[in-house]
Design a protein around this motif. Sequence first.
Motif, PDB file in Angstrom:
ATOM      1  N   ALA A 132      -0.830  10.704   7.315  1.00  0.00           N
ATOM      2  CA  ALA A 132      -1.490   9.910   8.363  1.00  0.00           C
ATOM      3  C   ALA A 132      -1.450   8.426   8.032  1.00  0.00           C
ATOM      4  N   THR A 133      -1.656   8.092   6.760  1.00  0.00           N
ATOM      5  CA  THR A 133      -1.602   6.695   6.341  1.00  0.00           C
ATOM      6  C   THR A 133      -0.194   6.145   6.477  1.00  0.00           C
ATOM      7  N   VAL A 134       0.798   6.961   6.169  1.00  0.00           N
ATOM      8  CA  VAL A 134       2.195   6.543   6.312  1.00  0.00           C
ATOM      9  C   VAL A 134       2.510   6.267   7.786  1.00  0.00           C
ATOM     10  N   ARG A 135       2.059   7.144   8.653  1.00  0.00           N
ATOM     11  CA  ARG A 135       2.298   6.947  10.082  1.00  0.00           C
ATOM     12  C   ARG A 135       1.638   5.661  10.574  1.00  0.00           C
ATOM     13  N   GLU A 136       0.413   5.438  10.139  1.00  0.00           N
ATOM     14  CA  GLU A 136      -0.293   4.223  10.546  1.00  0.00           C
ATOM     15  C   GLU A 136       0.425   2.975  10.043  1.00  0.00           C
ATOM     16  N   GLY A 137       0.872   3.017   8.790  1.00  0.00           N
ATOM     17  CA  GLY A 137       1.584   1.878   8.226  1.00  0.00           C
ATOM     18  C   GLY A 137       2.900   1.623   8.935  1.00  0.00           C
ATOM     19  N   ALA A 138       3.624   2.692   9.241  1.00  0.00           N
ATOM     20  CA  ALA A 138       4.896   2.561   9.953  1.00  0.00           C
ATOM     21  C   ALA A 138       4.684   1.944  11.328  1.00  0.00           C
ATOM     22  N   ALA A 139       3.599   2.339  11.998  1.00  0.00           N
ATOM     23  CA  ALA A 139       3.300   1.784  13.324  1.00  0.00           C
ATOM     24  C   ALA A 139       3.007   0.293  13.245  1.00  0.00           C
ATOM     25  N   VAL A 140       2.342  -0.129  12.185  1.00  0.00           N
ATOM     26  CA  VAL A 140       2.075  -1.555  11.997  1.00  0.00           C
ATOM     27  C   VAL A 140       3.376  -2.315  11.802  1.00  0.00           C
ATOM     28  N   ILE A 141       4.248  -1.805  10.950  1.00  0.00           N
ATOM     29  CA  ILE A 141       5.533  -2.472  10.714  1.00  0.00           C
ATOM     30  C   ILE A 141       6.335  -2.549  12.005  1.00  0.00           C
ATOM     31  N   SER A 174       0.818  -1.205   0.000  1.00  0.00           N
ATOM     32  CA  SER A 174       0.000   0.000   0.000  1.00  0.00           C
ATOM     33  C   SER A 174       0.858   1.264   0.000  1.00  0.00           C
ATOM     34  N   LEU A 175       1.889   1.278   0.854  1.00  0.00           N
ATOM     35  CA  LEU A 175       2.740   2.464   0.946  1.00  0.00           C
ATOM     36  C   LEU A 175       3.603   2.637  -0.296  1.00  0.00           C
ATOM     37  N   ALA A 176       4.005   1.524  -0.927  1.00  0.00           N
ATOM     38  CA  ALA A 176       4.852   1.618  -2.116  1.00  0.00           C
ATOM     39  C   ALA A 176       4.144   2.392  -3.224  1.00  0.00           C
ATOM     40  N   ALA A 177       2.868   2.138  -3.412  1.00  0.00           N
ATOM     41  CA  ALA A 177       2.108   2.856  -4.436  1.00  0.00           C
ATOM     42  C   ALA A 177       2.083   4.351  -4.135  1.00  0.00           C
ATOM     43  N   MET A 178       1.977   4.687  -2.867  1.00  0.00           N
ATOM     44  CA  MET A 178       1.956   6.085  -2.460  1.00  0.00           C
ATOM     45  C   MET A 178       3.315   6.738  -2.669  1.00  0.00           C
ATOM     46  N   MET A 179       4.378   6.002  -2.295  1.00  0.00           N
ATOM     47  CA  MET A 179       5.723   6.549  -2.423  1.00  0.00           C
ATOM     48  C   MET A 179       6.122   6.743  -3.877  1.00  0.00           C
ATOM     49  N   ARG A 180       5.590   5.913  -4.758  1.00  0.00           N
ATOM     50  CA  ARG A 180       5.892   6.044  -6.189  1.00  0.00           C
ATOM     51  C   ARG A 180       5.040   7.111  -6.867  1.00  0.00           C
ATOM     52  N   GLY A 181       4.095   7.661  -6.142  1.00  0.00           N
ATOM     53  CA  GLY A 181       3.239   8.668  -6.730  1.00  0.00           C
ATOM     54  C   GLY A 181       2.057   8.107  -7.484  1.00  0.00           C
ATOM     55  N   GLU A 182       1.803   6.800  -7.308  1.00  0.00           N
ATOM     56  CA  GLU A 182       0.678   6.166  -7.997  1.00  0.00           C
ATOM     57  C   GLU A 182      -0.637   6.456  -7.286  1.00  0.00           C
TER      58      GLU A 182
END
Length: 208
Positions: free
Chosen positions: A61-70, A47-55
Motif C-alpha cells: 500500500a505504501t509503495v502504491r501511494e508513493g508511486a502515485a505521488v511520483i 522512503s521507498l528505497a529503504a523498503m526496497m533494500r529490506g531495511e
Amino acid sequence: MKNTVIFAGCAIVISGLSTFALAHGGATGIVKERMESMETMGEVVKSLAAMMRGETSYDPATVREGAAVIRSHSGDALTGLFPEGSLQKKSEAKPEIWTDWQTFSALAGQLGVFADGLEAAAGNGLMADGGGHMMQDGQSGMMGGSMMGGGMMGGSGSMMGGGMMGGGMMGGGMMDAAQLAKMPADGVFNMVTQTCSACHTKFRVEKN
C-alpha cells in the motif's frame, strides 16, 4: 533476507534533498515550485528505497501511494514547471533543458510510465522474495546487463548515449505499465530512480 539489488540512481536522487531544501530560502515563483516538487519526489524515493533494500518492512500500500505521488509530479506536470528561460536566482536547471527539450520531455514522460508500473507491481513484492512474473518466467535479462549495467546510463545505446529509451525496452518497444506490472516491485523502482538520475545528470547543475 535483505534485498541485494543496487539502486544506482537512489544516491543522486536522495543526495539532492538537502540541496533542494537549502535552496528554497532564496527561490521564488516557478523555481521554488519546481524545487518543492523535486523534493517531494525525493522524499518518496528515500522512503521507498529503504523498503526496497529490506531495511524496513515491505508494504504494498505504501509503495502504491508513493508511486502515485511520483506519477503526479511527472510527465506534463513536470515539464510544465520549466517554462523556457526560467533560470532565475537559485535555479538548478541547466540551459540544456530547453536546447534538448525532446530528451527532457521524454524522460519526464518515461518517469510517469515507470511510476504507473511501480504502482501496478507493488503487490508482487521484492525480487529477493521471488516476486514478479517476469522473473519467474526467466525473463530476467532486463534486470541484468541492460538495466543494472550500462543500459540506461552508459554506452552508445543507452539513455544518456544514443538510444534514449534503451534501458526500458522490450522486444524493440518501450515497456508499458502492463509489462512492468509483471516485474518485482524493486525492479521497477530501480527504473524510476535511474530515470531520475539520468535527468539530474544531464539537466541539473551540480553543487559543490
